[in-house]
Design a protein around this motif. Sequence first.
Motif, PDB file in Angstrom:
ATOM      1  N   ARG A  80      -2.111 -19.322  -8.452  1.00  0.00           N
ATOM      2  CA  ARG A  80      -1.937 -19.418  -9.905  1.00  0.00           C
ATOM      3  C   ARG A  80      -1.145 -18.209 -10.371  1.00  0.00           C
ATOM      4  N   ASP A  81      -0.158 -18.442 -11.198  1.00  0.00           N
ATOM      5  CA  ASP A  81       0.813 -17.409 -11.547  1.00  0.00           C
ATOM      6  C   ASP A  81       0.210 -16.040 -11.861  1.00  0.00           C
ATOM      7  N   ASP A  82       0.009 -15.738 -13.123  1.00  0.00           N
ATOM      8  CA  ASP A  82      -0.375 -14.397 -13.528  1.00  0.00           C
ATOM      9  C   ASP A  82      -1.772 -14.016 -13.051  1.00  0.00           C
ATOM     10  N   THR A  83      -2.691 -14.976 -13.034  1.00  0.00           N
ATOM     11  CA  THR A  83      -4.063 -14.689 -12.618  1.00  0.00           C
ATOM     12  C   THR A  83      -4.104 -14.142 -11.202  1.00  0.00           C
ATOM     13  N   ASP A  84      -3.443 -14.830 -10.282  1.00  0.00           N
ATOM     14  CA  ASP A  84      -3.492 -14.409  -8.896  1.00  0.00           C
ATOM     15  C   ASP A  84      -2.505 -13.285  -8.593  1.00  0.00           C
ATOM     16  N   ARG A  85      -1.404 -13.219  -9.311  1.00  0.00           N
ATOM     17  CA  ARG A  85      -0.452 -12.132  -9.073  1.00  0.00           C
ATOM     18  C   ARG A  85      -1.118 -10.782  -9.299  1.00  0.00           C
ATOM     19  N   GLY A  86      -1.893 -10.681 -10.379  1.00  0.00           N
ATOM     20  CA  GLY A  86      -2.578  -9.420 -10.649  1.00  0.00           C
ATOM     21  C   GLY A  86      -3.557  -9.061  -9.542  1.00  0.00           C
ATOM     22  N   ALA A  87      -4.310 -10.052  -9.056  1.00  0.00           N
ATOM     23  CA  ALA A  87      -5.277  -9.798  -7.984  1.00  0.00           C
ATOM     24  C   ALA A  87      -4.583  -9.370  -6.701  1.00  0.00           C
ATOM     25  N   LEU A  88      -3.454 -10.023  -6.387  1.00  0.00           N
ATOM     26  CA  LEU A  88      -2.733  -9.704  -5.154  1.00  0.00           C
ATOM     27  C   LEU A  88      -2.094  -8.325  -5.225  1.00  0.00           C
ATOM     28  N   GLU A  89      -1.508  -7.992  -6.362  1.00  0.00           N
ATOM     29  CA  GLU A  89      -0.866  -6.687  -6.487  1.00  0.00           C
ATOM     30  C   GLU A  89      -1.894  -5.559  -6.496  1.00  0.00           C
ATOM     31  N   HIS A  90      -3.027  -5.796  -7.128  1.00  0.00           N
ATOM     32  CA  HIS A  90      -4.096  -4.789  -7.103  1.00  0.00           C
ATOM     33  C   HIS A  90      -4.616  -4.610  -5.678  1.00  0.00           C
ATOM     34  N   TYR A  91      -4.703  -5.711  -4.941  1.00  0.00           N
ATOM     35  CA  TYR A  91      -5.136  -5.609  -3.552  1.00  0.00           C
ATOM     36  C   TYR A  91      -4.167  -4.739  -2.752  1.00  0.00           C
ATOM     37  N   LEU A  92      -2.863  -4.931  -2.964  1.00  0.00           N
ATOM     38  CA  LEU A  92      -1.880  -4.148  -2.223  1.00  0.00           C
ATOM     39  C   LEU A  92      -2.058  -2.655  -2.456  1.00  0.00           C
ATOM     40  N   GLU A  93      -2.370  -2.272  -3.689  1.00  0.00           N
ATOM     41  CA  GLU A  93      -2.577  -0.860  -3.996  1.00  0.00           C
ATOM     42  C   GLU A  93      -3.817  -0.317  -3.287  1.00  0.00           C
ATOM     43  N   THR A  94      -4.900  -1.075  -3.352  1.00  0.00           N
ATOM     44  CA  THR A  94      -6.144  -0.650  -2.708  1.00  0.00           C
ATOM     45  C   THR A  94      -6.011  -0.665  -1.193  1.00  0.00           C
ATOM     46  N   ASN A  95      -5.277  -1.635  -0.684  1.00  0.00           N
ATOM     47  CA  ASN A  95      -5.070  -1.763   0.751  1.00  0.00           C
ATOM     48  C   ASN A  95      -4.432  -0.501   1.325  1.00  0.00           C
ATOM     49  N   VAL A  96      -3.502   0.083   0.590  1.00  0.00           N
ATOM     50  CA  VAL A  96      -2.876   1.328   1.046  1.00  0.00           C
ATOM     51  C   VAL A  96      -3.917   2.434   1.166  1.00  0.00           C
ATOM     52  N   GLU A  97      -4.815   2.529   0.182  1.00  0.00           N
ATOM     53  CA  GLU A  97      -5.861   3.546   0.206  1.00  0.00           C
ATOM     54  C   GLU A  97      -6.756   3.369   1.437  1.00  0.00           C
ATOM     55  N   ILE A  98      -7.093   2.135   1.745  1.00  0.00           N
ATOM     56  CA  ILE A  98      -7.991   1.892   2.875  1.00  0.00           C
ATOM     57  C   ILE A  98      -7.271   2.137   4.198  1.00  0.00           C
ATOM     58  N   LEU A  99      -5.992   1.790   4.271  1.00  0.00           N
ATOM     59  CA  LEU A  99      -5.218   2.109   5.475  1.00  0.00           C
ATOM     60  C   LEU A  99      -5.134   3.619   5.678  1.00  0.00           C
ATOM     61  N   ASP A 100      -4.937   4.350   4.594  1.00  0.00           N
ATOM     62  CA  ASP A 100      -4.948   5.810   4.683  1.00  0.00           C
ATOM     63  C   ASP A 100      -6.298   6.307   5.197  1.00  0.00           C
ATOM     64  N   SER A 101      -7.370   5.656   4.745  1.00  0.00           N
ATOM     65  CA  SER A 101      -8.704   6.049   5.191  1.00  0.00           C
ATOM     66  C   SER A 101      -8.879   5.799   6.684  1.00  0.00           C
ATOM     67  N   CYS A 102      -8.320   4.696   7.185  1.00  0.00           N
ATOM     68  CA  CYS A 102      -8.382   4.431   8.625  1.00  0.00           C
ATOM     69  C   CYS A 102      -7.681   5.543   9.410  1.00  0.00           C
ATOM     70  N   ASN A 103      -6.542   5.989   8.898  1.00  0.00           N
ATOM     71  CA  ASN A 103      -5.844   7.104   9.539  1.00  0.00           C
ATOM     72  C   ASN A 103      -6.678   8.377   9.479  1.00  0.00           C
ATOM     73  N   HIS A 104      -7.319   8.598   8.338  1.00  0.00           N
ATOM     74  CA  HIS A 104      -8.195   9.753   8.163  1.00  0.00           C
ATOM     75  C   HIS A 104      -9.354   9.708   9.154  1.00  0.00           C
ATOM     76  N   LEU A 105      -9.930   8.529   9.354  1.00  0.00           N
ATOM     77  CA  LEU A 105     -11.027   8.377  10.298  1.00  0.00           C
ATOM     78  C   LEU A 105     -10.550   8.582  11.739  1.00  0.00           C
ATOM     79  N   SER A 106      -9.329   8.149  12.021  1.00  0.00           N
ATOM     80  CA  SER A 106      -8.761   8.399  13.349  1.00  0.00           C
ATOM     81  C   SER A 106      -8.612   9.896  13.594  1.00  0.00           C
TER      82      SER A 106
END
Length: 318
Positions: A80-106
């Motif tokens: 769904r256009d705007d509804t899901d676009r916001g969720a997907l883009e917010h996920y991308l931002e958070t995903n970077v934080e969690i990937l950084d955390s994986c590197n931090h844990l490594s």
Amino acid sequence: MGAPSVILRSLSLRRMIQPRAPPSMVAPLPEKSRFDERLTAELDTLRPPQQGSAGLIRFLDASIAAQKIALGMLVNIPYRDDTDRGALEHYLETNVEILDSCNHLSDKIEIVKKYLDSLRVVLRFVDGSFSSRMRAMEHLESIRGIERKCKSVSKRNGLRRILRQKLGHYESELGEIMSGSKAMALMACEFLELGLSFDSKRRIPTITESQRSRSSSSWLRMLLELVNQEEGSEKTQRRRCVSHLIMEDLRETVRSVRDLEEVMKGKREREVKSAVEGLKRKCRGLEDEIEIVEERVKDLYRSLIDVRMAVLGILSQA
């Protein structure tokens, strides 16, 4: 695993996607979505809760499985256009934080490996002459610096900021998938952050009622049960589960190091030999444990990248 912050943020399509037609009415979520059913079943495997490294590894496995569930379902969920676009883009931002955390844990895992290497040097010194034992005592003092470094690195973890957000905020099934994927990875990193810490006083932060969003999702309720340190006799086992998702061999190795320091000051040969043998056993156990955890972190990182690329693919075709 390299630091993804700069590279992955450059992949964001926020500015590349132009607004489309006004969104239609958002249909309410079904009482129980397919994602809810599958993730709830995965979380149910964590019952009864196991303590220590076994429970920690089980939770890491559940988090990796959640990413695979999300990846398998993303391709079949209507967009769904705007509804899901916001969720997907917010996920991308958070995903970077969690990937950084994986590197931090490594990085923290590498610190634990250096700690083990230093302890092996100490054990060789102790098995040597009197002068070698004096060097062992000096080396034990330097090992405390490694412990302090591991504690200080833990303060750089930025996931607590994400924890202050509502974990269950979504308006569509696709949004629920993004939320579940994020929440499971987030908590796996938080549990492992605690597990790898040399600081036995650190605890998983409690999620308050104001941070929860109203949701009928069973997976979210089950996850919050594991996260929150509830009061009351009925919740004692769950509280104990959270507090004891640690790497026992790491804590026991640190205690064995302290024992060795004490008996070496007394210079009682029998006690020194016993402490040395005990520390050797703990080091072997910690080496096996850290190898398993390291592989799980790599698997989680790869799974998060797979989900990220799937999300970017959806946005590029929208």
